[in-house]
Scaffold this motif. Structure first.
Motif, PDB file in Angstrom:
ATOM      1  N   UNK A 200       0.990  -1.400   0.044  1.00 25.70           N
ATOM      2  CA  UNK A 200       0.033   0.103  -0.049  1.00 25.70           C
ATOM      3  C   UNK A 200       0.727   1.139   0.065  1.00 25.70           C
ATOM      4  N   UNK A 201       1.872   1.107   0.491  1.00 24.38           N
ATOM      5  CA  UNK A 201       2.946   2.441   1.077  1.00 24.38           C
ATOM      6  C   UNK A 201       3.444   2.703  -0.352  1.00 24.38           C
ATOM      7  N   UNK A 202       3.511   1.768  -1.313  1.00 23.31           N
ATOM      8  CA  UNK A 202       4.330   2.277  -2.395  1.00 23.31           C
ATOM      9  C   UNK A 202       3.479   2.701  -3.520  1.00 23.31           C
ATOM     10  N   UNK A 203       2.354   3.007  -3.317  1.00 17.32           N
ATOM     11  CA  UNK A 203       1.073   3.579  -3.972  1.00 17.32           C
ATOM     12  C   UNK A 203       0.758   4.992  -3.667  1.00 17.32           C
ATOM     13  N   UNK A 204       0.018   5.469  -4.649  1.00 17.90           N
ATOM     14  CA  UNK A 204      -0.334   7.179  -4.296  1.00 17.90           C
ATOM     15  C   UNK A 204      -1.337   7.063  -3.128  1.00 17.90           C
ATOM     16  N   UNK A 205      -1.070   7.773  -2.141  1.00 18.44           N
ATOM     17  CA  UNK A 205      -1.967   7.937  -0.983  1.00 18.44           C
ATOM     18  C   UNK A 205      -3.243   8.832  -1.273  1.00 18.44           C
ATOM     19  N   UNK A 206      -3.190   9.607  -2.365  1.00 17.92           N
ATOM     20  CA  UNK A 206      -4.402  10.489  -2.813  1.00 17.92           C
ATOM     21  C   UNK A 206      -5.179   9.472  -3.490  1.00 17.92           C
ATOM     22  N   UNK A 207      -4.793   8.604  -4.331  1.00 14.19           N
ATOM     23  CA  UNK A 207      -5.181   7.808  -5.407  1.00 14.19           C
ATOM     24  C   UNK A 207      -6.189   6.783  -4.378  1.00 14.19           C
ATOM     25  N   UNK A 208      -5.417   6.133  -3.473  1.00 14.11           N
ATOM     26  CA  UNK A 208      -6.047   5.336  -2.497  1.00 14.11           C
ATOM     27  C   UNK A 208      -7.035   5.568  -1.620  1.00 14.11           C
ATOM     28  N   UNK A 209      -6.994   7.209  -1.387  1.00 12.73           N
ATOM     29  CA  UNK A 209      -8.100   7.657  -0.528  1.00 12.73           C
ATOM     30  C   UNK A 209      -9.320   7.883  -1.441  1.00 12.73           C
ATOM     31  N   UNK A 210      -9.196   8.301  -2.820  1.00 10.93           N
ATOM     32  CA  UNK A 210     -10.197   8.413  -3.555  1.00 10.93           C
ATOM     33  C   UNK A 210     -10.843   7.084  -3.950  1.00 10.93           C
TER      34      UNK A 210
END
Length: 258
Positions: A200-210
């Protein structure tokens, strides 16, 4: 912040929250629910946190239920208030966080404990875990979202069986039913949770939240999940992480999301 009923720890971009009431099998009382709310709120607002791992202390219980002594003498109105406050303060709150929560279920997850795991976004369990909603054996029903989330996860028929029989199921059955994502040996549980958190940490935090907001919209009455997806998809285009992610793809390198 100092807590009496839970412990917290930050390791790089992963925040650990542990229910720490071993003598009570990590049962939830009002004070613990309040502390969990505060801990999750702080972790979610910390820009350096990309994933949260929730577990219980020891090897016997994740959370073995609610502290029944606190509400044994409640009347109807007290009961309604208890459920409404708990759902708003903790269970719905966790479900709607912008940071993914991984529940590492290390033993009994009963009643409010299973409801806490179900409010989390990803569930992994040790092979000795037992999961159930035994509330009807006490003359009540699950009051922290259990009747709703269990049916969403395992289907109406299996949810009805679990709730009306007040029975427990094994970790393997929970995985087969879709209640947990993975089952591993007790000694491998945290390593698996950390592996998922690392991805999870490797990916975009903004995109994950969306993405999480869009997925949750499908289960919200009166909300068109497709419309939320369209809106959140568009919002991603206005972020620095979108610029970095697409540039990294074109340049054939790994993205560096800050």
């Amino acid at each position: 912040m100092s807590y009496e009923n839970i412990t917290t720890e930050q390791k790089e971009r992963v925040h650990y929250i542990t229910v720490n009431r071993p003598k009570q099998m990590n049962a939830l009382n009002k004070a613990t629910i309040q502390e969990l709310h505060e801990a999750f709120k702080a972790a979610d607002e910390d820009g350096g946190t990309r994933a949260i791992i929730l577990t219980g202390s020891g090897e016997k219980a994740f959370v073995a239920g609610a502290d029944i002594k606190e509400f044994a003498d409640f009347d109807t109105e007290n009961g309604k208030a208890l459920a409404a406050e708990g759902q708003k303060k903790l269970f719905d709150f966790i479900e709607n966080l912008s940071t993914p929560v991984i529940a590492a279920v290390n033993g009994f997850a009963l009643g409010g404990g299973l409801e806490l795991a179900m409010a989390s976004h990803i569930r992994v369990a040790s092979n000795n875990a037992k999961l159930g909603l035994p509330e009807v054996s006490l003359g009540v029903i699950p009051g922290y979202g259990g009747t709703q989330r269990l049916a969403q996860l395992v289907g109406r028929g299996k949810a009805m069986e679990m709730i009306t029989t007040a029975g427990m199921i094994s970790a393997d059955d929970a995985q087969n039913w879709g209640l947990v994502n993975h089952v591993v040996a007790q000694e491998d549980l945290m390593a698996l949770a950390e592996k998922i958190a690392g991805k999870i940490c490797n990916n975009s935090g903004n995109a994950i939240a969306s993405a999480m907001k869009a997925v949750n919209a499908n289960y919200t009455d009166g909300v068109d999940g497709f419309e939320v997806e369209i809106t959140e998809f568009g919002n991603c285009f206005g972020t620095e992480e979108f610029v970095e992610g697409t540039a990294a793809f074109v340049e054939k390198r790994k993205p560096s999301f800050k």
